[in-house]
Design an enzyme around this catalytic site. Structure first.
Site, PDB file in Angstrom:
ATOM      1  N   HIS A  67       0.852  -1.202   0.000  1.00 44.12           N
ATOM      2  CA  HIS A  67       0.000   0.000   0.000  1.00 44.12           C
ATOM      3  C   HIS A  67       0.888   1.253   0.000  1.00 44.12           C
ATOM      4  CE1 HIS A  67      -3.884   2.001   0.470  1.00 44.12           C
ATOM      5  NE2 HIS A  67      -3.186   2.917   1.126  1.00 44.12           N
ATOM      6  N   ALA A  68       0.643   2.151  -0.936  1.00 44.65           N
ATOM      7  CA  ALA A  68       1.520   3.309  -1.117  1.00 44.65           C
ATOM      8  C   ALA A  68       1.540   4.194   0.131  1.00 44.65           C
ATOM      9  CB  ALA A  68       1.045   4.131  -2.312  1.00 44.65           C
ATOM     10  N   GLU A  76       1.432  10.764  -3.236  1.00 43.43           N
ATOM     11  CA  GLU A  76       2.484  10.509  -2.234  1.00 43.43           C
ATOM     12  C   GLU A  76       3.490  11.662  -2.189  1.00 43.43           C
ATOM     13  OE1 GLU A  76       1.949   8.386  -0.119  1.00 43.43           O
ATOM     14  OE2 GLU A  76       0.369   7.352  -1.198  1.00 43.43           O
ATOM     15  N   GLU A 112      -3.915  14.795   2.740  1.00 44.31           N
ATOM     16  CA  GLU A 112      -4.308  13.909   1.640  1.00 44.31           C
ATOM     17  C   GLU A 112      -4.658  14.676   0.363  1.00 44.31           C
ATOM     18  OE1 GLU A 112      -3.651  10.920   1.963  1.00 44.31           O
ATOM     19  OE2 GLU A 112      -3.439  10.836   4.152  1.00 44.31           O
ATOM     20  N   HIS A 172      -6.717   0.496   5.638  1.00 46.92           N
ATOM     21  CA  HIS A 172      -6.749   1.464   6.739  1.00 46.92           C
ATOM     22  C   HIS A 172      -7.383   0.921   8.014  1.00 46.92           C
ATOM     23  CE1 HIS A 172      -6.215   3.434   2.915  1.00 46.92           C
ATOM     24  NE2 HIS A 172      -5.673   4.467   3.541  1.00 46.92           N
TER      25      HIS A 172
HETATM   26  O1  X8Z Z   1      -4.395   5.287   1.164  1.00 41.73           O
HETATM   27  C1  X8Z Z   1      -4.300   6.099   0.271  1.00 41.73           C
HETATM   28  C2  X8Z Z   1      -2.935   6.606  -0.172  1.00 41.73           C
HETATM   29  C3  X8Z Z   1      -1.944   6.615   0.939  1.00 41.73           C
HETATM   30  S1  X8Z Z   1      -2.239   7.855   2.108  1.00 41.73           S
HETATM   31  C4  X8Z Z   1      -2.410   5.702  -1.259  1.00 41.73           C
HETATM   32  N1  X8Z Z   1      -5.412   6.527  -0.372  1.00 41.73           N
HETATM   33  C5  X8Z Z   1      -6.750   6.062  -0.027  1.00 41.73           C
HETATM   34  C6  X8Z Z   1      -6.936   4.608  -0.386  1.00 41.73           C
HETATM   35  O2  X8Z Z   1      -6.116   4.067  -1.122  1.00 41.73           O
HETATM   36  O3  X8Z Z   1      -7.913   4.009   0.061  1.00 41.73           O
HETATM   37  C7  X8Z Z   1      -5.467   7.509  -1.471  1.00 41.73           C
HETATM   38  C8  X8Z Z   1      -6.878   7.485  -1.943  1.00 41.73           C
HETATM   39  C9  X8Z Z   1      -7.691   6.925  -0.819  1.00 41.73           C
HETATM   40 ZN    ZN Z   2      -2.109   9.794   1.414  1.00 40.63          ZN
END
Ligand code: X8Z
Ligand code: ZN
Length: 578
Positions: A319-320, A350, A377, A477
């Site tokens: 996960h990035a 990122e 974000e 998350h």
């Molecule tokens: O988790 C992220 C980023 C890292 S802060 C890649 N995002 C959420 C997800 O992937 O669920 C960005 C968009 C929403």
């Molecule tokens: Zn992010």
């Protein structure tokens, strides 16, 4: 003996130093664990995190000693931050703090290692990036269903851990004077926690009609592709057909729902592939965007220490994420990048974190954060809204810029990602708030999840789910305990930022054709907000960039207005509703 103002100032100072020190250690251990998941790195990361959390909880508790004193602005703000900004509150108990940290590290590993082996453990196994690729590209409903259910075989193993995790964190939150963890998270927005929840509802209300129009139109398109047996027109959308593992962004099914006469004439994934881009080149391209706004280039160490592609020989958390290791110049990203449009956008996302971190590094450590989580974000996403046909032509990826007759197509693609995301962005923490406050119990975790998915997104599971499943755990998350409200806020804010930036640039065309590439004046004003970090309440930061101190969904509405009108025509005579 009564505490004095001078003691409070000294306390805030030493708290800051101690947390900085322990935070750097925990951060390095976490970096190693995420880049090299093993039994040992998991233990080392858990131990370092335990030391950090124990100290943070101790300091947050002690800070109460200074309640009622007439403190200067910064000392008061820092003491408040000590109390509200911990995402994982631990009980005031060493054994329980250790247990909490171990559970947290274990869930992170389980998620990071997760894979699905369609032919059993002896056959080939699919990683999450492999499965995401299939979700994006396959149009075979059986294959999509297999991968969708396959990924969800990973999370049930976390359900018991998660339950204990919640109980321990709740105990920690109560020790700090909050009713539960949800209340603690909601208290971290410079306003009354209940008002904040109402503020989210208000913002959702502004954009909900857009979502409903898109939902209705997409359902009809899916029914045409897959048949009304699979996609009945009076039921929520089946979650496996939307091009994404969590049905959170739908841009990958653009081809299924493209407006028939508005072809933009290009596909960004194809442009990147045809131009021979690799992961590093994608990151370099993102960096040059920021450079064009006047930001300094990324440091050499960024290139040496970041992870850009999935290693073949070890397990990593794919996960990035973006990291600031020392609050100075050691910034990095970690991604398992594929050469496609989604990841091109994620690269900008990122990098936005990294440029924000570097911009606020001269603030004191307790202010090393976004004005609120949503700001953090939204930074890179706002930049990515400037990836327009004009911009792509300027950097040599696109030969011919399509004319205005393509606008509906361009808007549809963006809406599938950005408008479709909004209810998901909201519901993840609605679910967690219900878990934290006891409305949901382990027996109803999964049912409560799907109720919210139906209510906000109008999405349903493609197969029967039971209380033994733990589908929320299949979303990064949840096991990694990252608050999600931030992404909903960012979904609104990035358009508000984009509009402010385009106004400042003197743009008078449609918002979706505006790119701020190369505009140093915008860069300077943007930086004024970034360098504040969390030193001021977020409305001040918002005002520094946009001139207004209120979050507002009207820029989203303005951006998509032509599409909304068109969707209304298309949906005439359809039975919409979720
Ligand atoms: O988790 C992220 C980023 C890292 S802060 C890649 N995002 C959420 C997800 O992937 O669920 C960005 C968009 C929403
Ligand atoms: Zn992010």
């Amino acid at each position: 003996m009564n505490a004095t103002v001078a003691e409070a100032v000294a306390f805030a100072d030493s708290a800051e130093t101690l947390l900085y020190d322990l935070g750097v250690k925990a951060g390095r251990a976490a970096w190693v664990q995420a880049n090299f998941i093993t039994h040992d790195t998991e233990i080392l990361a858990a131990e370092a995190n335990e030391a950090y959390v124990a100290a943070a909880v101790g300091l947050a508790t002690e800070a109460a000693r200074f309640n009622g004193l007439d403190l200067d602005y910064d000392t008061a703000r820092k003491l408040n931050a000590l109390r509200t900004s911990l995402t994982m509150p631990a009980p005031n108990d060493a054994a329980k703090t250790a247990e909490l940290s171990q559970i947290s590290a274990r869930m992170e590993s389980t998620y990071g290692r997760g894979e699905y082996c369609p032919d059993g453990a002896d056959g080939e196994c699919l990683s999450l990036p492999d499965m995401s690729q299939i979700m994006a590209q396959s149009r075979d409903a059986d294959e999509l269903l297999d991968v969708w259910t396959g990924w969800r075989t990973v999370s049930p193993a976390m359900r018991t851990d998660y339950q204990r995790f919640v109980d321990l964190m709740n105990e920690g939150a109560r020790d700090l004077g909050f009713t539960d963890v949800g209340a603690m998270w909601r208290s971290n927005y410079d306003m009354d926690p209940d008002d904040f929840a109402a503020e989210l509802d208000r913002l959702w209300g502004q954009v909900q009609p857009l979502y409903e129009g898109l939902h209705c139109y997409v359902r009809a398109g899916l029914a045409e592709e897959y048949g009304e047996d699979t996609v009945p027109l009076d039921e929520p959308l089946p979650a496996h057909l939307l091009g994404n593992m969590w049905a959170q962004q739908w841009g990958n099914i653009y081809d299924l729902v493209a407006p028939p006469t508005a072809d933009p004439g290009y596909d960004l994934t194809e442009l990147l592939v045809d131009a021979g881009y690799d992961a590093r080149r994608m990151v370099e391209t993102g960096e040059s965007f920021f450079s064009s706004l006047g930001f300094d280039p990324l440091p050499e160490t960024f290139w040496e220490r970041s992870l850009f592609t999935k290693p073949a020989d070890r397990e990593v958390v794919c996960h990035a994420s973006a990291w600031s290791m020392d609050g100075a110049d050691d910034i990095r990203i970690k991604m398992c990048t594929s050469v496609n449009a989604d990841d091109f956008e994620t690269v900008h996302h990122e990098l936005g974190h990294n440029y924000y971190q570097r911009a606020y590094k001269d603030q004191s450590p307790l202010y090393w954060d976004g004005a609120n989580g949503g700001f953090h974000e939204a930074i890179g996403d706002m930049i990515a809204l400037s990836i327009t046909p004009d911009y792509l032509q300027q950097i040599g990826l696109l030969d011919d810029v399509p004319d205005a007759s393509s606008d509906l197509g361009l808007l549809m693609k963006r809406a599938l990602d950005k408008v479709a995301f909004l209810p998901f962005g909201l519901l993840v923490d609605r679910w967690r708030w219900q878990v934290f406050d006891g409305t949901l119990t382990p027996e109803t975790y999964n049912e409560g999840w799907w109720n919210l998915r139906r209510e906000y997104q109008g999405v349903r599971p493609p197969t029967a789910r039971t209380a033994d499943h733990f589908d929320p755990g299949g979303k990064y998350h949840i096991p990694n305990n990252v608050s999600y409200t931030r992404y909903f806020i960012a979904g609104i804010l990035q358009f508000q930022f984009h509009k402010a930036a385009c106004d400042l640039a003197g743009w008078d065309g449609p918002l979706h054709r505006c790119s701020i590439y190369g505009n140093e004046e915008v860069g300077e004003r943007f930086n004024a907000m970034l360098e504040m970090g969390a030193s001021q309440p977020w409305p001040e930061a918002l005002e520094a960039f946009t001139g207004t101190s209120e979050m507002n969904g009207s820029a989203v509405v303005e951006y998509f207005a032509p599409l909304v009108e068109w969707l209304e025509e298309q949906n005439q005579g359809r039975n919409c509703g979720m």
